[in-house]
Design an enzyme around this catalytic site. Sequence first.
Site, PDB file in Angstrom:
ATOM      1  CE  LYS A  64      -1.002   0.638   4.845  1.00 41.92           C
ATOM      2  NZ  LYS A  64      -0.876  -0.117   5.922  1.00 41.92           N
ATOM      3  N   GLY A  65       2.091   1.191   0.495  1.00 36.65           N
ATOM      4  CA  GLY A  65       3.032   2.292   0.338  1.00 36.65           C
ATOM      5  C   GLY A  65       2.755   3.522   1.172  1.00 36.65           C
TER       6      GLY A  65
END
Length: 254
Positions: free
Chosen positions: A131-132
């Site tokens: 998801k970063g």
Amino acid sequence: MSQIVRPYGDTTGDGMVQLSFTLPISSIGDLAKVADGAAVQLANKMGMDPALVVHSKPMGEGFTFFVVYGRVNHLVDVSKVEVVERDYPLLTPKEANAAIKRALRRRLVVVGGCIGTDAHTVGIDAILNIKGFAGEKGLEYYREVKVVNLGAQVSVPQLVDRARQEKADAVLVSQVVTQRDAHLLNTREMSAAFRESYPAGKRPLLVVGGPRFDEAMAADLGVDRVFTRGTTPGDVASYLVHRLTTDRPDRKAS
Ligand code: B12
């Protein structure tokens, strides 16, 4: 070239700044004025004059949080600020994957986690998890990167063992708790353990990150790079690709 600036100023040329801090002093009831006075005194000693308390709030028993606004006349010399410049190009995930495929002809292996007693995993997850962070996908998103995220409270021997087992190209360590310089001590212990466990020049790339590290301390800590506040997965991926496919030809063979 020297560039002298002052805090956002008024017509007299002095600058106005705002400062917040907590003092171990009660401000409940009659004590409020004394507490405000103590905050002004501290601000004066720090060079704010006049200083005005614009907000104060009791923080549990015996503590008060203050916001103080005031005038300072100090100048700052921007040319004397030292920063660690980014010395590698920023790549998109597609470019990073292509570079890894071309240079390594296998996936780049990253082992990461929080060492010591540190359980603050949000930072390392921001870099590693798919998801970063800040609109960028984490390293798990990169097809040519294998991510082994060990999570919280990993001991240094565990980290070294896993890095060896996975034949890690890079080890990413997060340290958020800085009480009693725990982040510095833990990082030095970690880099020493890698030095001892690998033949000279063969250890994985060592990268540490956390909000209170000083980026200029990499050599002192025995690591290759330090990342701080606001780092994005793309910064880290680009750095790893640059170092592992350009600077370290010894790591190219699997
Ligand atoms: C969430 C949080 C927690 C959660 C953690 C949950 C989790 N799974 O992570 C919980 C509630 C468990 C927690 C517990 C504690 N916490 Co806490 N916590 C926070 C808080 C509010 C936010 C931290 C966070 O998630 N930031 C967001 C991430 C994205 O930012 P980041 O970590 O900086 O990461 C970025 C960069 O630094 C960098 N980065 C970070 N790591 C790495 C690694 C690599 C390799 C790279 C490349 C980059 C990188 O990239 C990230 C993205 O840009 C902070 C206060 C604050 N506002 O910062 C306190 C804070 C960190 N906690 C603190 C404390 C004291 C504790 C406790 C000791 C409290 C207690 N007495 O129990 C415990 C310790 C638990 C432990 N064993 O570690 C203090 C630390 C003080 C200090 N400087 O040492 C803080 C600063 C609060 C404070 N002001 O006092 N905490």
